[in-house]
Scaffold this motif. Structure first.
Motif, PDB file in Angstrom:
ATOM      1  N   VAL A 185      33.659   8.961 -31.593  1.00 48.50           N
ATOM      2  CA  VAL A 185      35.066   9.259 -31.848  1.00 48.50           C
ATOM      3  C   VAL A 185      35.886   7.982 -31.724  1.00 48.50           C
ATOM      4  N   ASP A 186      37.049   8.001 -32.361  1.00 49.85           N
ATOM      5  CA  ASP A 186      37.994   6.906 -32.225  1.00 49.85           C
ATOM      6  C   ASP A 186      39.049   7.299 -31.203  1.00 49.85           C
ATOM      7  N   LEU A 187      39.364   6.364 -30.317  1.00 54.06           N
ATOM      8  CA  LEU A 187      40.323   6.636 -29.252  1.00 54.06           C
ATOM      9  C   LEU A 187      41.596   5.806 -29.438  1.00 54.06           C
ATOM     10  N   ALA A 188      42.711   6.418 -29.079  1.00 52.83           N
ATOM     11  CA  ALA A 188      43.972   5.713 -28.910  1.00 52.83           C
ATOM     12  C   ALA A 188      44.318   5.777 -27.432  1.00 52.83           C
ATOM     13  N   ILE A 189      44.578   4.621 -26.822  1.00 51.82           N
ATOM     14  CA  ILE A 189      44.846   4.563 -25.383  1.00 51.82           C
ATOM     15  C   ILE A 189      46.221   3.935 -25.182  1.00 51.82           C
ATOM     16  N   ALA A 190      47.051   4.596 -24.399  1.00 48.33           N
ATOM     17  CA  ALA A 190      48.397   4.085 -24.125  1.00 48.33           C
ATOM     18  C   ALA A 190      48.596   3.927 -22.634  1.00 48.33           C
ATOM     19  N   THR A 240      45.718  -3.646 -23.716  1.00 51.92           N
ATOM     20  CA  THR A 240      44.901  -3.937 -24.881  1.00 51.92           C
ATOM     21  C   THR A 240      43.483  -3.473 -24.620  1.00 51.92           C
ATOM     22  N   SER A 241      42.743  -3.190 -25.679  1.00 49.66           N
ATOM     23  CA  SER A 241      41.362  -2.708 -25.542  1.00 49.66           C
ATOM     24  C   SER A 241      40.380  -3.832 -25.848  1.00 49.66           C
ATOM     25  N   TYR A 242      39.142  -3.626 -25.405  1.00 48.59           N
ATOM     26  CA  TYR A 242      38.074  -4.604 -25.648  1.00 48.59           C
ATOM     27  C   TYR A 242      36.735  -3.902 -25.619  1.00 48.59           C
ATOM     28  N   SER A 245      32.762  -4.896 -25.585  1.00 45.03           N
ATOM     29  CA  SER A 245      31.836  -6.005 -25.395  1.00 45.03           C
ATOM     30  C   SER A 245      30.672  -5.896 -26.366  1.00 45.03           C
ATOM     31  N   ARG A 246      30.428  -6.963 -27.121  1.00 42.93           N
ATOM     32  CA  ARG A 246      29.270  -6.994 -28.013  1.00 42.93           C
ATOM     33  C   ARG A 246      28.000  -7.308 -27.241  1.00 42.93           C
ATOM     34  N   PHE A 247      28.134  -7.672 -25.967  1.00 41.69           N
ATOM     35  CA  PHE A 247      26.970  -7.978 -25.140  1.00 41.69           C
ATOM     36  C   PHE A 247      26.423  -6.725 -24.464  1.00 41.69           C
ATOM     37  N   SER A 248      27.320  -5.845 -24.031  1.00 37.79           N
ATOM     38  CA  SER A 248      26.892  -4.629 -23.312  1.00 37.79           C
ATOM     39  C   SER A 248      27.234  -3.350 -24.059  1.00 37.79           C
ATOM     40  N   ASN A 249      28.071  -3.438 -25.110  1.00 38.37           N
ATOM     41  CA  ASN A 249      28.598  -2.287 -25.844  1.00 38.37           C
ATOM     42  C   ASN A 249      29.489  -1.387 -24.990  1.00 38.37           C
ATOM     43  N   LYS A 250      29.904  -1.866 -23.832  1.00 41.12           N
ATOM     44  CA  LYS A 250      30.812  -1.085 -22.998  1.00 41.12           C
ATOM     45  C   LYS A 250      32.251  -1.271 -23.478  1.00 41.12           C
ATOM     46  N   ASN A 251      33.075  -0.281 -23.176  1.00 40.45           N
ATOM     47  CA  ASN A 251      34.455  -0.265 -23.637  1.00 40.45           C
ATOM     48  C   ASN A 251      35.414  -0.445 -22.468  1.00 40.45           C
ATOM     49  N   TYR A 252      36.443  -1.288 -22.689  1.00 41.49           N
ATOM     50  CA  TYR A 252      37.371  -1.622 -21.609  1.00 41.49           C
ATOM     51  C   TYR A 252      38.808  -1.572 -22.113  1.00 41.49           C
ATOM     52  N   VAL A 253      39.727  -1.468 -21.177  1.00 36.14           N
ATOM     53  CA  VAL A 253      41.129  -1.773 -21.437  1.00 36.14           C
ATOM     54  C   VAL A 253      41.610  -2.729 -20.356  1.00 36.14           C
ATOM     55  N   PHE A 254      42.485  -3.626 -20.749  1.00 34.24           N
ATOM     56  CA  PHE A 254      43.206  -4.479 -19.810  1.00 34.24           C
ATOM     57  C   PHE A 254      44.619  -3.917 -19.689  1.00 34.24           C
ATOM     58  N   VAL A 255      45.099  -3.766 -18.456  1.00 36.34           N
ATOM     59  CA  VAL A 255      46.425  -3.210 -18.213  1.00 36.34           C
ATOM     60  C   VAL A 255      47.171  -4.137 -17.263  1.00 36.34           C
ATOM     61  N   SER A 256      48.385  -4.510 -17.638  1.00 38.72           N
ATOM     62  CA  SER A 256      49.197  -5.349 -16.751  1.00 38.72           C
ATOM     63  C   SER A 256      50.109  -4.482 -15.902  1.00 38.72           C
ATOM     64  N   GLN A 257      50.522  -5.027 -14.766  1.00 39.29           N
ATOM     65  CA  GLN A 257      51.423  -4.330 -13.848  1.00 39.29           C
ATOM     66  C   GLN A 257      52.822  -4.914 -13.991  1.00 39.29           C
ATOM     67  N   ARG A 258      53.780  -4.063 -14.267  1.00 37.57           N
ATOM     68  CA  ARG A 258      55.153  -4.512 -14.500  1.00 37.57           C
ATOM     69  C   ARG A 258      55.717  -5.223 -13.263  1.00 37.57           C
ATOM     70  N   GLU A 259      56.470  -6.287 -13.514  1.00 35.66           N
ATOM     71  CA  GLU A 259      57.167  -7.077 -12.497  1.00 35.66           C
ATOM     72  C   GLU A 259      56.236  -7.691 -11.464  1.00 35.66           C
ATOM     73  N   THR A 260      54.988  -7.922 -11.866  1.00 33.56           N
ATOM     74  CA  THR A 260      54.029  -8.616 -11.003  1.00 33.56           C
ATOM     75  C   THR A 260      53.216  -9.563 -11.876  1.00 33.56           C
ATOM     76  N   ALA A 261      52.248 -10.250 -11.253  1.00 32.47           N
ATOM     77  CA  ALA A 261      51.362 -11.168 -11.968  1.00 32.47           C
ATOM     78  C   ALA A 261      49.997 -10.541 -12.249  1.00 32.47           C
ATOM     79  N   ASN A 262      49.846  -9.244 -12.017  1.00 34.06           N
ATOM     80  CA  ASN A 262      48.532  -8.610 -12.007  1.00 34.06           C
ATOM     81  C   ASN A 262      48.116  -8.034 -13.357  1.00 34.06           C
ATOM     82  N   VAL A 263      46.821  -8.180 -13.659  1.00 33.44           N
ATOM     83  CA  VAL A 263      46.193  -7.555 -14.815  1.00 33.44           C
ATOM     84  C   VAL A 263      44.887  -6.925 -14.346  1.00 33.44           C
TER      85      VAL A 263
END
Length: 445
Positions: free
Chosen positions: A118-123, A172-174, A176-194
């Protein structure tokens, strides 16, 4: 993000048959950049004066598996949820489950859910500090929630309620072509964290997530935590990199693999340290070509332009463009999110599509902000531009490659992890003094 800022103005000028955009900041004119034409726009989204208030923010372009002309544009609308648009800009679906604030959205193709692809949309849901996850039905082109009920919060400690502020922001999503696993990167508002989260099938037909890595961008010396805020991000699924837009600092480059280190490289800084970006740095997106070719595009919100960098090692700056007015469609100002795809999408976009948010849509709908004591335009929407319009606007035309890459069948090659050198380490802290000086000037004015 920048709404109501009228310090910058744009003026289209026709010179030698080429459209040019002059960006004015204060009394100093910046270098002229190419001006491109939008041919489709979505309906206006209104903030403040309606309930729930809406604010167009971040788009994603979904490629239909069998008929590209049936592809979709998804757009986050913050408190008004998310809109699903066809390629004519018409609304096909409005997603508003209530008590949400969808900030950024991205896609994952071919996710294995319950034995089906399936295709996913992640927000990112800023209000609830969590992910909103949907599967896309290719027949109806409608979205259906598949988020696990126990998905939980991302940055809020277990047992505590989300404060709706220092919560999930950029995304943003990612894959991996190395493991075929699926990830998202999420930042935290008003901080330096991802945070890097791995998505997985929970065994009950729903999608859950777990944290696998944390990144922390440097706080500029003399600055505050909020000066390190990140929203715009994009992962290069082919080359394995993550690009992070630190709004008041510049664009950082990391390895996207969870087993990699946590140090990034600053590839470009905002003015006055750099010369190509005017804060805030906002939406980032990648135009894919074959053999690692293509471009990184970045929204330079402060001067209403988009900077273009080579996708190849070094990420050389190639120039900038703006989205001007054309026919009944107004120019783009104060842009947040952007998305691009190289694949032909039917007769309207035969060479690919670029979509961006317009933070100040016309006709203006003015609202008086009591706190700031000024009127602001509370109308926003999304504008669509054919990629060939952008590519041919440059003196040395950009690549138009509609066949080498398909987001459903992307490929990868191993690349080295970005590494800091002495100059980069100095650059991490160099902006601190500039920010401090800027604050002092603001306090005196």
């Amino acid at each position: 993000m920048g709404k109501g800022n009228w310090e910058s103005a744009i003026a289209p000028i026709i010179t030698s048959g080429l459209a040019v955009l002059c960006v004015l900041s204060g009394t100093r004119a910046a270098a002229a950049v190419s001006l491109v034409r939008p041919i489709v726009e979505t309906p206006e989204v209104l903030d403040e004066i309606v309930d729930p208030p809406g604010d167009a923010d971040d788009p994603a372009i979904w490629l239909h598996p069998t008929d590209p002309s049936l592809s979709l544009v998804l757009g986050t609308l913050k408190n008004a949820g998310m809109g699903v648009y066809d390629l004519d800009g018409k609304v096909l679906q409005s997603i508003l489950p209530g008590d949400v604030r969808y900030n950024n959205v991205d896609l994952l193709y071919g996710f294995n859910l319950g034995g089906q692809s399936v295709d996913l949309a992640i927000a990112s849901d800023r209000l609830n500090d969590t992910l909103a996850i949907f599967k896309i039905d290719p027949t109806t082109r409608l979205l259906e929630s598949v988020a696990a009920p126990d998905l939980g919060t991302i940055f809020t400690p277990v047992g505590e309620a989300s404060n709706g502020s220092t919560t999930a922001y950029g995304l943003t999503s990612y894959t991996s072509r190395f493991s075929n696993k699926n990830y998202v990167f999420v930042s935290q508002r008003e901080t330096a964290n991802v945070a890097q989260l791995e998505l997985f099938d929970n065994g009950s037909g729903k999608v859950s997530a777990k944290s696998v890595r944390s990144l922390a961008l440097p706080i500029p010396e003399g600055g505050e935590l909020e000066d390190a805020q990140v929203e715009g991000m994009v992962a290069d699924n082919g080359l394995g990199y993550l690009y992070v837009g630190q709004e008041n600092r510049g664009i950082w480059k990391f390895s996207a693999e969870p087993s990699s280190g946590i140090n990034g490289v600053l590839i470009d800084a905002v003015k006055p340290e750099g010369s190509n970006l005017e804060a805030d740095v906002e939406g980032l997106t990648i135009y894919y070509g074959g053999d690692g070719k293509g471009y990184l595009l970045a929204s330079s919100q402060g001067d209403n332009t988009f900077a273009v960098y080579s996708r190849a090692a070094g990420n050389d700056y190639l120039g900038s463009f703006g989205v001007g007015a054309f026919g009944d469609i107004d120019a783009v100002q104060e842009s947040d999110g952007a998305a691009v795809i190289n694949v032909p999408l039917g007769s309207k976009f035969p060479f690919g599509l670029f979509v961006t948010q317009d933070g100040s849509n016309d006709p203006e709908v003015l609202f008086f902000d009591e706190e700031d004591q000024e009127f602001e335009n509370v109308s926003s929407n999304f504008k669509f531009v054919g990629w060939e319009n952008i590519a041919n606007a440059f003196p040395n035309p950009l690549l138009i490659d509609t066949t080498s890459f398909n987001p459903r069948q992307n490929s990868s090659k191993s690349v080295p992890e970005p590494r800091n050198n002495g100059l980069t380490l100095l650059a991490i802290f160099g902006m601190g003094c500039l920010l401090q000086q800027r604050k002092k000037r603001t306090n005196l004015s």
